[in-house]
Scaffold this motif. Structure first.
Motif, PDB file in Angstrom:
ATOM      1  N   UNK A   1      22.589  30.115  46.010  1.00  0.00           N
ATOM      2  CA  UNK A   1      23.120  29.406  44.953  1.00  0.00           C
ATOM      3  C   UNK A   1      24.538  29.061  44.913  1.00  0.00           C
ATOM      4  N   UNK A   2      25.144  27.984  44.717  1.00  0.00           N
ATOM      5  CA  UNK A   2      26.554  28.020  44.858  1.00  0.00           C
ATOM      6  C   UNK A   2      26.951  28.047  43.210  1.00  0.00           C
ATOM      7  N   UNK A   3      26.046  27.760  42.233  1.00  0.00           N
ATOM      8  CA  UNK A   3      26.299  27.712  40.787  1.00  0.00           C
ATOM      9  C   UNK A   3      26.418  29.147  40.323  1.00  0.00           C
ATOM     10  N   UNK A   4      27.492  29.376  39.642  1.00  0.00           N
ATOM     11  CA  UNK A   4      27.612  30.598  38.934  1.00  0.00           C
ATOM     12  C   UNK A   4      26.823  30.477  37.636  1.00  0.00           C
ATOM     13  N   UNK A   5      26.961  31.795  36.766  1.00  0.00           N
ATOM     14  CA  UNK A   5      26.144  31.864  35.648  1.00  0.00           C
ATOM     15  C   UNK A   5      24.808  31.608  35.494  1.00  0.00           C
ATOM     16  N   UNK A   6      24.244  32.112  36.574  1.00  0.00           N
ATOM     17  CA  UNK A   6      22.702  31.673  36.695  1.00  0.00           C
ATOM     18  C   UNK A   6      22.232  33.139  35.879  1.00  0.00           C
ATOM     19  N   UNK A   7      21.343  32.868  35.115  1.00  0.00           N
ATOM     20  CA  UNK A   7      20.688  33.762  34.328  1.00  0.00           C
ATOM     21  C   UNK A   7      19.327  34.251  35.187  1.00  0.00           C
ATOM     22  N   UNK A   8      18.634  33.521  35.849  1.00  0.00           N
ATOM     23  CA  UNK A   8      17.736  33.939  36.647  1.00  0.00           C
ATOM     24  C   UNK A   8      16.890  32.614  37.319  1.00  0.00           C
ATOM     25  N   UNK A   9      16.199  33.112  38.248  1.00  0.00           N
ATOM     26  CA  UNK A   9      15.603  32.237  39.246  1.00  0.00           C
ATOM     27  C   UNK A   9      14.091  32.487  39.508  1.00  0.00           C
ATOM     28  N   UNK A  10      13.137  31.322  39.441  1.00  0.00           N
ATOM     29  CA  UNK A  10      11.955  31.424  39.206  1.00  0.00           C
ATOM     30  C   UNK A  10      11.355  30.453  40.515  1.00  0.00           C
ATOM     31  N   UNK A  11      10.261  30.935  41.053  1.00  0.00           N
ATOM     32  CA  UNK A  11       9.638  30.221  41.758  1.00  0.00           C
ATOM     33  C   UNK A  11       8.114  29.825  41.365  1.00  0.00           C
ATOM     34  N   UNK A  12       7.817  28.571  41.347  1.00  0.00           N
ATOM     35  CA  UNK A  12       6.596  28.057  40.893  1.00  0.00           C
ATOM     36  C   UNK A  12       5.784  27.705  42.243  1.00  0.00           C
ATOM     37  N   UNK A  13       4.657  28.155  42.443  1.00  0.00           N
ATOM     38  CA  UNK A  13       4.082  27.767  43.937  1.00  0.00           C
ATOM     39  C   UNK A  13       2.651  27.607  43.345  1.00  0.00           C
ATOM     40  N   UNK A  14       2.068  26.462  43.880  1.00  0.00           N
ATOM     41  CA  UNK A  14       0.735  26.319  44.119  1.00  0.00           C
ATOM     42  C   UNK A  14      -0.086  25.948  45.260  1.00  0.00           C
ATOM     43  N   UNK A  15      -1.204  26.469  45.301  1.00  0.00           N
ATOM     44  CA  UNK A  15      -1.958  26.380  46.714  1.00  0.00           C
ATOM     45  C   UNK A  15      -3.120  25.357  46.397  1.00  0.00           C
ATOM     46  N   UNK A  16      -3.117  24.364  47.456  1.00  0.00           N
ATOM     47  CA  UNK A  16      -4.221  23.340  47.273  1.00  0.00           C
ATOM     48  C   UNK A  16      -5.022  23.140  48.379  1.00  0.00           C
ATOM     49  N   UNK A  17      -6.270  22.741  48.301  1.00  0.00           N
ATOM     50  CA  UNK A  17      -6.919  22.352  49.681  1.00  0.00           C
ATOM     51  C   UNK A  17      -7.158  20.597  49.531  1.00  0.00           C
ATOM     52  N   UNK A  18      -6.323  20.076  50.510  1.00  0.00           N
ATOM     53  CA  UNK A  18      -6.274  18.665  50.652  1.00  0.00           C
ATOM     54  C   UNK A  18      -7.665  17.993  51.204  1.00  0.00           C
ATOM     55  N   UNK A  19      -8.425  18.888  51.739  1.00  0.00           N
ATOM     56  CA  UNK A  19      -9.849  18.140  52.273  1.00  0.00           C
ATOM     57  C   UNK A  19     -10.679  18.209  51.141  1.00  0.00           C
ATOM     58  N   UNK A  20     -10.697  19.233  50.356  1.00  0.00           N
ATOM     59  CA  UNK A  20     -11.572  19.174  49.171  1.00  0.00           C
ATOM     60  C   UNK A  20     -11.066  18.204  47.841  1.00  0.00           C
ATOM     61  N   UNK A  21      -9.741  18.317  47.852  1.00  0.00           N
ATOM     62  CA  UNK A  21      -9.005  17.643  46.595  1.00  0.00           C
ATOM     63  C   UNK A  21      -8.971  18.758  45.597  1.00  0.00           C
ATOM     64  N   UNK A  22      -8.714  19.915  45.703  1.00  0.00           N
ATOM     65  CA  UNK A  22      -8.709  21.006  44.849  1.00  0.00           C
ATOM     66  C   UNK A  22      -7.162  21.784  44.812  1.00  0.00           C
ATOM     67  N   UNK A  23      -6.757  21.991  43.812  1.00  0.00           N
ATOM     68  CA  UNK A  23      -5.404  22.867  43.588  1.00  0.00           C
ATOM     69  C   UNK A  23      -5.892  24.024  42.550  1.00  0.00           C
ATOM     70  N   UNK A  24      -5.262  25.162  43.210  1.00  0.00           N
ATOM     71  CA  UNK A  24      -5.718  26.377  42.521  1.00  0.00           C
ATOM     72  C   UNK A  24      -4.626  26.772  41.375  1.00  0.00           C
TER      73      UNK A  24
END
Lengths: 202, 160
Positions: free
Chosen positions: B47-70
């Motif tokens: 980050x180049x931005x200052x005064x960041x209080x925290x960073x979070x990662x949102x992640x989801x896994x999916x199966x494109x062949x079955x059309x499912x997301x976890x």
């Protein structure tokens, strides 16, 4: 003792054994019939059991229940805005909604992500409307947990409830409306919404 | 002349705004670059931005062949150095064919999202595509070993 007498004597001894065998066979047949009858009674009792119920919040913040839709086949769609297959699922659900009388079929699309708000859902619906795909059935958020209907936690998960509220069918993963909608290269489950709804709506 | 001055001022303001926006945009690296299902990958956000209080990662896994997301994972990232956040994640689903991630920053002005739902295709090979056996037939080495042991045995028998 001659052999004939001996055989006669042994024949008389064999008679009780044969009778026992007969009675045993009759008893087994009776038990099988009784078991079948009990099973039949049990299944008919399930049909008489009250249907399932759960509460949810509609987009006005009011509480709705599955039991509000008794008399209709209900399609429960568990989804979230970030789920790509769920977005496509909406187009297939729209086909179902357009193809059946609203007196016979209802769709409940319940968002199961606790971090998403009613406004997120409204924005999602508005986006579809802007592109010419209005989503006109009931949308909402979880109130009672729907975990018991989620198989392995994947979404979209669809549940079909019959007119008495009994769970008839459930499936995780994108479900197309009809066979004609399934792409040729689709390797997923090919069960369709139409075939399941048609089994309940005659 | 007046219009030239006004237009040049406007243009410089626009450029300055664009530069600032670009500078504020965080950068993300993922290691390995070709992750596979159930592999462990490391997200590094600069980050180049200052005064960041925290960073979070949102992640989801999916199966494109079955059309499912976890279900989505929301994970807090660790600040490794000022302006650099890092997180190692192990993917959970063996049948996932892609994942999507979003970087969320907690700032004094509220939450900001970057790389919203960026999709990463998961390689369906061995160990994220780093296998050395790609071009060899499976079991080739075993066949060679067996052949060598047979030959050695025959040679030993001849000597006897």
């Amino acid at each position: 003792m001659t052999r004939k007498r001996a055989n006669k004597k042994s024949g008389n001894k064999k008679t009780p054994k044969k009778n026992n065998l007969k009675y045993g066979l009759i008893l087994i047949v009776v038990l099988i019939i009784a078991a079948g009858g009990i099973l039949a009674l049990t299944s008919s009792n399930n049909a008489n059991k009250p249907g399932e119920d759960f509460a949810f919040y509609d987009l006005n913040g009011n509480v709705g229940h599955l039991s509000d839709y008794r008399g209709k086949v209900v399609l429960l769609d568990m989804w979230a805005t970030w789920c790509n297959p769920c977005r496509y699922q909406m187009l297939e659900l729209r086909k179902a909604y357009q193809n059946y009388s609203h007196n016979k079929l209802e769709i409940l699309s319940i968002n199961i992500d606790s971090k998403e708000t009613i406004q997120d859902i409204k924005d999602f619906i508005d986006t579809y409307a802007q592109y010419g795909y209005p989503l006109e059935w009931t949308f909402g958020k979880e109130k009672d947990s729907l975990d018991k209907y989620l198989k392995g936690g994947g979404i979209p998960t669809l549940c079909v409830f019959d007119q008495q509220g009994h769970l008839y069918f459930s499936k995780t993963g994108l479900t197309f409306f009809s066979k004609e909608d399934i792409p040729p290269n689709w390797t997923g489950d090919k069960t369709t919404l139409k075939e399941k709804i048609d089994e309940l709506i005659t | 002349m007046r219009y030239r001055i006004i237009s040049s001022i406007l243009l410089s303001l626009i450029m300055l705004n664009a530069i600032q926006t670009l500078a504020a945009q965080p950068s993300v690296t993922i290691n390995p670059t070709n992750p596979s299902p159930q592999s462990t990958l490391t997200f590094t956000v600069a980050l180049s931005e200052e005064n960041i209080l925290g960073a979070w990662l949102e992640i989801q896994e999916c199966n494109g062949n079955k059309g499912i997301c976890y279900p989505k994972q929301n994970l807090s990232m660790e600040e490794k150095s000022p302006g650099t956040y890092q997180l190692s994640v192990t993917l959970q689903h063996s049948d996932a064919t892609y994942m999507q991630y979003t970087i969320k920053l907690d700032t004094p002005n509220g939450w900001e999202e970057y790389f919203k739902e960026t999709k990463v295709t998961l390689s369906q090979g061995n160990n994220g595509g780093s296998s050395n056996n790609k071009n060899n037939a499976p079991g080739f080495e075993i066949i060679g070993l067996i052949a060598a042991s047979v030959i050695i045995t025959m040679l030993l028998r001849r000597r006897r």
